[in-house]
Design a protein around this motif. Structure first.
Motif, PDB file in Angstrom:
ATOM      1  N   TRP A  85       0.838  -1.203   0.000  1.00 39.42           N
ATOM      2  CA  TRP A  85       0.000   0.000   0.000  1.00 39.42           C
ATOM      3  C   TRP A  85       0.874   1.256   0.000  1.00 39.42           C
TER       4      TRP A  85
ATOM      5  N   VAL B 226       2.552   1.753  -3.454  1.00 38.80           N
ATOM      6  CA  VAL B 226       1.612   2.229  -4.472  1.00 38.80           C
ATOM      7  C   VAL B 226       1.248   3.692  -4.219  1.00 38.80           C
ATOM      8  N   PHE B 227       1.036   4.045  -2.951  1.00 41.52           N
ATOM      9  CA  PHE B 227       0.688   5.424  -2.612  1.00 41.52           C
ATOM     10  C   PHE B 227       1.833   6.374  -2.979  1.00 41.52           C
TER      11      PHE B 227
ATOM     12  N   ASN C  73       2.189   6.654  -6.857  1.00 44.44           N
ATOM     13  CA  ASN C  73       0.950   6.920  -7.592  1.00 44.44           C
ATOM     14  C   ASN C  73       1.110   8.021  -8.636  1.00 44.44           C
ATOM     15  N   GLU C  74       1.595   9.182  -8.219  1.00 44.29           N
ATOM     16  CA  GLU C  74       1.711  10.304  -9.154  1.00 44.29           C
ATOM     17  C   GLU C  74       2.732  10.011 -10.250  1.00 44.29           C
TER      18      GLU C  74
ATOM     19  N   TRP D  86       1.338   7.642 -12.955  1.00 49.42           N
ATOM     20  CA  TRP D  86       0.455   8.275 -13.940  1.00 49.42           C
ATOM     21  C   TRP D  86       1.241   9.208 -14.855  1.00 49.42           C
TER      22      TRP D  86
ATOM     23  N   TYR E 108      -4.907  10.399 -10.940  1.00 46.35           N
ATOM     24  CA  TYR E 108      -4.030  10.473  -9.774  1.00 46.35           C
ATOM     25  C   TYR E 108      -4.816  10.693  -8.492  1.00 46.35           C
TER      26      TYR E 108
ATOM     27  N   THR F  42      -7.164   7.718  -7.484  1.00 46.61           N
ATOM     28  CA  THR F  42      -6.372   6.619  -6.917  1.00 46.61           C
ATOM     29  C   THR F  42      -5.908   6.961  -5.509  1.00 46.61           C
ATOM     30  N   LYS F  43      -5.421   8.186  -5.311  1.00 43.44           N
ATOM     31  CA  LYS F  43      -4.925   8.597  -3.997  1.00 43.44           C
ATOM     32  C   LYS F  43      -6.018   8.534  -2.941  1.00 43.44           C
TER      33      LYS F  43
ATOM     34  N   LEU G 267      -7.089   4.929  -2.185  1.00 44.48           N
ATOM     35  CA  LEU G 267      -6.064   4.290  -1.370  1.00 44.48           C
ATOM     36  C   LEU G 267      -6.164   4.746   0.082  1.00 44.48           C
TER      37      LEU G 267
END
Length: 351
Positions: free
Chosen positions: A29, A32-33, A36-37, A40, A65, A68-69, A72
């Protein structure tokens, strides 16, 4: 080894495996966090060759972005707080806060909000978790207001652009607004205007019969709560961020120069209300605020514009509408908007 010993050994082994799984999922997690930006950026900019500096492509990037953020955060924070609540009962949380003066509880919530550099929508998952955990609404609102308004990135950027005097006034105003609004809300009986599903979480009854749940039961209850809450709000997350993406980065500078300039005695009101649709975080709006300041907009008006942009937004309204009933939603937005205007007028009077 007798049967009881084998059972205890097997239980410890299962618990250890579950702990390792949870640690692995937490690491995944976090990765991925954190990426994330960048992910993308690469997917849209490098792989698809889109120019992310253009308005349409930038809006698409923002949509993917930010959605998703927030999802999450929603999954991670609700699960974590749900897991904690299976260990720390809501009654203990309330008892801890009841033992503290209201002003101290509100100040603690505001400072915690200042230490979490989230935008207005990203703060909502933590807000939901706090409400579900039995934290008083006034205290949770203090967090919700302070989190987007004040953070270390905003402080550094403000100091660089406006100087420490203006920065100090902004920080004091942001924290003061959070504490003040939280105090106002604490004087009212607002729980009836929170949607029932927030309080009716599965972990609320876990262990109610005196049974002490094991880790597997705690994880199952926290996950059930996460699925329930996320299942109710994910559509609103996408809708809210889509609205934000449509207006993100679009600031009609000429409008502000005409209607929120120094010649208009109601410039603070115009700047506050006009900033609400322009969904952004503090770091994103500060360069725009500096440009308006250079053009002659009064300092308090600029601060009101910033606060209206980061603390109140249409996406936040859409998300909160799924959690709060109409009267409380209107009271929250009205109180914060009025507080921002008061701050703007006061700063104009000082600087």
């Amino acid at each position: 080894m007798n049967a009881a010993a084998r059972l205890a050994s097997g239980t410890r082994g299962a618990t250890l495996r579950l702990v390792l799984v949870l640690v692995g999922l937490a690491a995944l997690w976090a990765a991925v966090f954190a990426l994330n930006e960048v992910a993308w950026d690469v997917a849209l900019g490098d792989w698809l060759g889109l120019d992310l500096g253009r308005r349409a492509e930038g809006a698409l990037h923002f949509l993917l972005y930010d959605t998703t953020k927030i999802l999450l955060l929603l999954v991670g924070m609700i699960f974590l707080i749900g897991l904690l609540r299976t260990t720390l009962r809501p009654e203990r949380v309330r008892a801890f806060l009841e033992g503290k003066p209201l002003a101290l509880s509100l100040a603690m919530a505001a400072v915690l909000g200042a230490l979490t550099p989230f935008c207005s929508c990203s703060s909502i998952p933590i807000f939901i978790g706090f409400v579900a955990a039995g934290v008083p609404l006034g205290v949770t609102f203090a967090f919700l207001i302070a989190s987007p308004l004040v953070n270390e990135v905003a402080v550094v950027m403000l100091a660089d652009m406006f100087g420490w005097q203006v920065t100090g006034a902004y920080v004091a105003a942001g924290l003061g607004l959070a504490v003040g609004a939280g105090w106002v809300f604490s004087r009212m009986n607002l729980e009836r205007w929170v949607e029932d599903f927030v309080f009716a979480a599965p972990v609320a009854t876990l262990g109610a019969d005196g049974h002490r749940p094991v880790l597997a039961e705690r994880v199952a209850a926290a996950w059930e709560e996460t699925r329930d809450i996320v299942g109710r709000v994910w559509k609103w997350v996408i809708l809210g961020v889509a609205v934000g993406a449509a207006v993100h980065g679009w600031v009609p500078a000429e409008f502000f120069a005409t209607y929120a300039g120094p010649g208009n005695p109601l410039a603070v009101v115009v700047a506050t209300l006009a900033g609400i649709p322009l969904y952004s975080n503090a770091a994103g709006v500060i360069p725009i605020a500096e440009a308006l300041w250079v053009k002659g907009m009064a300092t308090g008006t600029v601060m009101a514009f910033m606060m209206g942009t980061v603390a109140l937004s249409i996406p936040e309204f859409i998300l909160l509408k799924r959690v709060l009933k109409g009267p409380l939603l209107g009271l929250f937005f009205g109180t914060v908007a009025a507080g921002i205007m008061i701050v703007g007028f006061l700063i104009n009077a000082v600087f």
